[in-house]
Design a protein around this motif. Structure first.
Motif, PDB file in Angstrom:
ATOM      1  N   PRO A  23      40.826 122.958  48.210  1.00 19.57           N
ATOM      2  CA  PRO A  23      39.583 122.256  47.856  1.00 19.57           C
ATOM      3  C   PRO A  23      39.060 122.599  46.462  1.00 19.57           C
ATOM      4  CG  PRO A  23      39.190 123.826  49.636  1.00 19.57           C
ATOM      5  CD  PRO A  23      40.660 123.820  49.367  1.00 19.57           C
ATOM      6  N   THR A  26      39.455 119.915  43.604  1.00 20.25           N
ATOM      7  CA  THR A  26      38.603 118.725  43.559  1.00 20.25           C
ATOM      8  C   THR A  26      37.130 119.073  43.361  1.00 20.25           C
ATOM      9  OG1 THR A  26      38.391 118.712  45.974  1.00 20.25           O
ATOM     10  CG2 THR A  26      40.163 117.375  45.025  1.00 20.25           C
ATOM     11  N   VAL A  34      38.264 112.493  44.230  1.00 21.33           N
ATOM     12  CA  VAL A  34      38.328 113.380  45.400  1.00 21.33           C
ATOM     13  C   VAL A  34      38.862 112.596  46.599  1.00 21.33           C
ATOM     14  CG1 VAL A  34      36.991 114.764  47.032  1.00 21.33           C
ATOM     15  CG2 VAL A  34      36.494 114.892  44.570  1.00 21.33           C
ATOM     16  N   ARG A  35      38.377 111.378  46.785  1.00 21.78           N
ATOM     17  CA  ARG A  35      38.828 110.533  47.901  1.00 21.78           C
ATOM     18  C   ARG A  35      40.337 110.273  47.781  1.00 21.78           C
ATOM     19  NH1 ARG A  35      35.789 106.210  47.126  1.00 21.78           N
ATOM     20  NH2 ARG A  35      37.402 105.225  45.894  1.00 21.78           N
ATOM     21  N   ASN A  38      42.279 113.596  48.445  1.00 22.40           N
ATOM     22  CA  ASN A  38      42.219 113.962  49.859  1.00 22.40           C
ATOM     23  C   ASN A  38      43.048 113.023  50.729  1.00 22.40           C
ATOM     24  OD1 ASN A  38      40.686 116.257  49.505  1.00 22.40           O
ATOM     25  ND2 ASN A  38      38.744 115.188  49.781  1.00 22.40           N
ATOM     26  N   LEU A  41      46.621 114.156  51.828  1.00 19.90           N
ATOM     27  CA  LEU A  41      46.853 115.095  52.923  1.00 19.90           C
ATOM     28  C   LEU A  41      47.618 114.383  54.040  1.00 19.90           C
ATOM     29  CD1 LEU A  41      46.299 117.981  53.909  1.00 19.90           C
ATOM     30  CD2 LEU A  41      44.210 117.120  54.959  1.00 19.90           C
TER      31      LEU A  41
END
Length: 85
Positions: A23, A26, A34-35, A38, A41
């Protein structure tokens, strides 16, 4: 030589599953970035660079109307798992 979370050798072109994204990478990025990051993942991505300590992967995002954007991640061994070699 880089290895995955299970100690399996990783080569350029290997497919890996992202199992953790730190984390901290970001922490200061805009919400949209960030979106995107993420969303990587649990994705299965191809390794394009390998070093002794890390691998690098890239994901291309289609932004419509012929526009694309990409994000690259540098991953340590405990952050990915080999899917095939």
């Amino acid at each position: 030589m880089s290895v995955d979370v299970n100690g399996k050798k990783i080569l350029v072109g290997s497919k890996v599953k992202i199992i953790h994204i730190n984390p901290r990478i970001t922490e200061f990025l805009p919400v949209e970035e960030v979106r995107d990051i993420n969303s990587m993942l649990h994705d299965i991505l191809e390794v394009y660079e390998v070093s002794e300590e890390y691998v690098r992967v890239e994901k291309i995002f289609n932004r419509g109307e012929g526009r694309t954007e990409s994000h690259r991640l540098t991953l340590l061994s405990d952050e990915f798992e080999l899917i095939d070699n």
